[in-house]
Design a protein around this motif. Structure first.
Motif, PDB file in Angstrom:
ATOM      1  N   GLU A 153       0.836  -1.182   0.000  1.00  0.00           N
ATOM      2  CA  GLU A 153       0.000   0.000   0.000  1.00  0.00           C
ATOM      3  C   GLU A 153       0.885   1.251   0.000  1.00  0.00           C
ATOM      4  O   GLU A 153       1.844   1.362   0.750  1.00  0.00           O
ATOM      5  N   GLY A 154       0.546   2.179  -0.867  1.00  0.00           N
ATOM      6  CA  GLY A 154       1.305   3.424  -0.927  1.00  0.00           C
ATOM      7  C   GLY A 154       2.580   3.309  -1.722  1.00  0.00           C
ATOM      8  O   GLY A 154       3.340   4.254  -1.819  1.00  0.00           O
ATOM      9  N   GLU A 155       2.832   2.137  -2.318  1.00  0.00           N
ATOM     10  CA  GLU A 155       4.095   1.930  -3.014  1.00  0.00           C
ATOM     11  C   GLU A 155       4.176   2.747  -4.295  1.00  0.00           C
ATOM     12  O   GLU A 155       5.243   3.004  -4.822  1.00  0.00           O
ATOM     13  N   PHE A 156       3.017   3.149  -4.826  1.00  0.00           N
ATOM     14  CA  PHE A 156       2.990   3.809  -6.123  1.00  0.00           C
ATOM     15  C   PHE A 156       2.418   5.216  -6.007  1.00  0.00           C
ATOM     16  O   PHE A 156       1.653   5.666  -6.838  1.00  0.00           O
ATOM     17  N   GLU A 157       2.789   5.942  -4.921  1.00  0.00           N
ATOM     18  CA  GLU A 157       2.201   7.251  -4.693  1.00  0.00           C
ATOM     19  C   GLU A 157       2.960   8.367  -5.398  1.00  0.00           C
ATOM     20  O   GLU A 157       2.511   9.506  -5.435  1.00  0.00           O
TER      21      GLU A 157
ATOM     22  N   VAL B 270       4.861 -11.831 -16.597  1.00  0.00           N
ATOM     23  CA  VAL B 270       4.619 -13.182 -16.094  1.00  0.00           C
ATOM     24  C   VAL B 270       5.910 -13.696 -15.475  1.00  0.00           C
ATOM     25  O   VAL B 270       6.952 -13.745 -16.127  1.00  0.00           O
ATOM     26  N   GLY B 271       5.832 -14.088 -14.189  1.00  0.00           N
ATOM     27  CA  GLY B 271       7.020 -14.559 -13.492  1.00  0.00           C
ATOM     28  C   GLY B 271       7.064 -16.052 -13.301  1.00  0.00           C
ATOM     29  O   GLY B 271       8.119 -16.625 -13.029  1.00  0.00           O
ATOM     30  N   ALA B 272       5.901 -16.706 -13.418  1.00  0.00           N
ATOM     31  CA  ALA B 272       5.831 -18.157 -13.255  1.00  0.00           C
ATOM     32  C   ALA B 272       4.667 -18.680 -14.074  1.00  0.00           C
ATOM     33  O   ALA B 272       3.661 -17.991 -14.277  1.00  0.00           O
ATOM     34  N   LEU B 273       4.811 -19.925 -14.539  1.00  0.00           N
ATOM     35  CA  LEU B 273       3.835 -20.495 -15.457  1.00  0.00           C
ATOM     36  C   LEU B 273       3.736 -21.997 -15.216  1.00  0.00           C
ATOM     37  O   LEU B 273       4.745 -22.693 -15.182  1.00  0.00           O
ATOM     38  N   PHE B 274       2.514 -22.477 -15.009  1.00  0.00           N
ATOM     39  CA  PHE B 274       2.283 -23.913 -14.922  1.00  0.00           C
ATOM     40  C   PHE B 274       2.023 -24.444 -16.325  1.00  0.00           C
ATOM     41  O   PHE B 274       1.079 -24.018 -16.986  1.00  0.00           O
TER      42      PHE B 274
ATOM     43  N   ALA C 234       3.708  -0.919 -12.950  1.00  0.00           N
ATOM     44  CA  ALA C 234       4.577  -0.787 -11.784  1.00  0.00           C
ATOM     45  C   ALA C 234       4.287  -1.872 -10.756  1.00  0.00           C
ATOM     46  O   ALA C 234       5.206  -2.465 -10.177  1.00  0.00           O
ATOM     47  N   LEU C 235       3.003  -2.152 -10.534  1.00  0.00           N
ATOM     48  CA  LEU C 235       2.649  -3.193  -9.576  1.00  0.00           C
ATOM     49  C   LEU C 235       3.138  -4.559 -10.050  1.00  0.00           C
ATOM     50  O   LEU C 235       3.703  -5.345  -9.279  1.00  0.00           O
ATOM     51  N   LEU C 236       2.942  -4.843 -11.333  1.00  0.00           N
ATOM     52  CA  LEU C 236       3.352  -6.148 -11.863  1.00  0.00           C
ATOM     53  C   LEU C 236       4.868  -6.298 -11.908  1.00  0.00           C
ATOM     54  O   LEU C 236       5.381  -7.420 -11.832  1.00  0.00           O
ATOM     55  N   ALA C 237       5.582  -5.204 -12.035  1.00  0.00           N
ATOM     56  CA  ALA C 237       7.041  -5.297 -11.983  1.00  0.00           C
ATOM     57  C   ALA C 237       7.495  -5.787 -10.618  1.00  0.00           C
ATOM     58  O   ALA C 237       8.492  -6.509 -10.493  1.00  0.00           O
ATOM     59  N   ALA C 238       6.748  -5.399  -9.575  1.00  0.00           N
ATOM     60  CA  ALA C 238       7.090  -5.837  -8.216  1.00  0.00           C
ATOM     61  C   ALA C 238       6.457  -7.177  -7.878  1.00  0.00           C
ATOM     62  O   ALA C 238       7.027  -7.967  -7.115  1.00  0.00           O
TER      63      ALA C 238
ATOM     64  N   ARG D 186      12.682 -15.940 -10.543  1.00  0.00           N
ATOM     65  CA  ARG D 186      12.261 -14.549 -10.730  1.00  0.00           C
ATOM     66  C   ARG D 186      13.400 -13.590 -10.417  1.00  0.00           C
ATOM     67  O   ARG D 186      13.636 -12.619 -11.147  1.00  0.00           O
ATOM     68  N   ASN D 187      14.127 -13.842  -9.327  1.00  0.00           N
ATOM     69  CA  ASN D 187      15.227 -12.957  -8.953  1.00  0.00           C
ATOM     70  C   ASN D 187      16.356 -12.975  -9.977  1.00  0.00           C
ATOM     71  O   ASN D 187      17.144 -12.026 -10.046  1.00  0.00           O
TER      72      ASN D 187
END
Length: 383
Positions: free
Chosen positions: A23-27, A102-106, A57-61, A155-156
């Protein structure tokens, strides 16, 4: 070290360490888009563009952990492909996965309809071998993962984590030994529908033993497409969270694989996970339709029990603006516009899948200390 971190996290209350504090990460009035360019997100900026920038921005994190991909089956029909350069004949490649965050995929181990017995087992092993071959051929973009910790490590390192499953119930050939062998090769999800021991009347005694053994070894049970009786019994006996890899809300769209409201409520009580598919048949023809299903599932099951299932390369038609794996920012922008909090969105895209993976591993560690590998035979229990 990753395994140690995973074990330490698994001992915490389930979900506690997976709930992000964003919360507030993208202010900031100035944000960066996916290309790293500064974008004015102030009050004078266009509202729609600002929301899309916030979505990126949210999806990047907190990237997307996509619950179902039919890519292995689609690749079988291509004479040549390079997923890192891009492939226009399929829905998924590395550039579009990165564009969609996309960071992971089944990856589904799909079977042709009607395959049973040894042919089903053999076809599943061929699919598993194909997945490994594809991942090894694209080391700059893809990495195999078998646990939540390995997903995070991939992902890292800037790779998309590939997890094996779901596999069809027919792949077991009614053998718990084959189930364990597939798990040792990396299988993480098993679909129960289509088996004689998981039919319209529910789980047989052998079917219940299958569920207990999946709990013991850490394979997630997928109930998409299963009968209502099977769903309710599996929810009752499974000690690990169950997943629905391709299910939306039946109250909004009466598709047989979608879930009625009472099951969604029960799913929330058992901390399972409903992965809503991005298909026109199950959710509708627009981004707004998909968002309606996500709203409905979140309201009934809770924000910790809803996720995303692209269902790309499965032969399904997709909603407008969600035609391939690059479309996730548009969906997240729609949800931001509806007032979804950034913490709930982070659970939707990434945290909830991580939670059920960790929970399955934790349950398996506990079960193996109490229970030996099952040697039950279907003829003994259901004969």
């Amino acid at each position: 070290m990753a395994d140690l971190q995973d074990e330490l996290q698994a001992t915490a209350e389930v979900g506690e360490l997976d709930r992000p504090d964003v919360e507030g990460e993208f202010e900031s009035d100035v944000l960066e888009d996916e290309r790293g360019l500064a974008v004015d997100a102030g009050p004078e900026g266009d509202a729609a563009d600002d929301t899309l920038v916030r979505a990126h921005a949210l999806l990047a994190a907190h990237p997307v952990a996509d619950g179902y991909s039919g890519l292995p089956w689609a690749l079988r029909h291509l004479p040549w492909y390079d997923l890192e350069l891009g492939e226009s004949t399929i829905d998924t490649d590395v550039p579009r996965l990165r564009e969609g965050h996309v960071g992971a995929l089944f990856w589904s181990l799909h079977l042709s309809e009607g395959l049973v017995g040894e042919r089903a087992v053999g076809a599943t092993l061929e699919q598993l071998d194909l997945v490994r071959t594809v991942v090894e051929a694209h080391p700059e973009g893809l990495r195999m993962a078998h646990s939540a910790a390995q997903v995070t490590d991939a992902r890292n390192c800037g790779r998309v984590a590939v997890l094996l499953g779901p596999a069809a119930a027919a792949a077991l050939d009614d053998s718990l030994g084959i189930l364990r062998a597939l798990h040792s090769l990396g299988l993480r999800v098993l679909t129960l529908s289509g088996a004689s021991w998981a039919g319209e009347k529910g789980l047989t005694r052998f079917g219940e033993e299958v569920v207990r053994e999946t709990n013991r070894i850490g394979v997630l049970v997928d109930l998409s497409g299963a009968s209502d009786a099977t769903v309710r019994r599996a929810l009752t006996i499974s000690k690990s969270p169950v997943v629905f890899t391709r299910s939306a809300a039946r109250g909004l769209r009466p598709h047989p694989a979608n879930l009625p409201d009472d099951v969604l409520v029960e799913l929330g009580a058992t901390k399972g996970l409903c992965l809503v598919p991005l298909t026109a048949e199950q959710t509708g023809p627009s981004v707004r339709d998909v968002a309606d299903h996500l709203d409905h599932v979140r309201a009934l099951a809770g924000p910790e029990c809803v996720g995303l299932s692209g269902t790309y390369d499965s032969g399904a038609a997709h909603p407008q603006d969600l035609s391939d794996a690059s479309g996730y920012p548009r969906l997240v922008a729609e949800l931001l516009g509806r007032g979804w909090s950034e913490s709930d969105l982070a659970l939707l895209t990434w945290g909830n899948v991580q939670r059920v993976l960790r929970s399955a591993d934790f349950t398996a560690r506990a079960a193996r200390s109490r229970r030996e590998p099952s040697t039950a035979k279907i003829a003994e229990l259901d004969g």
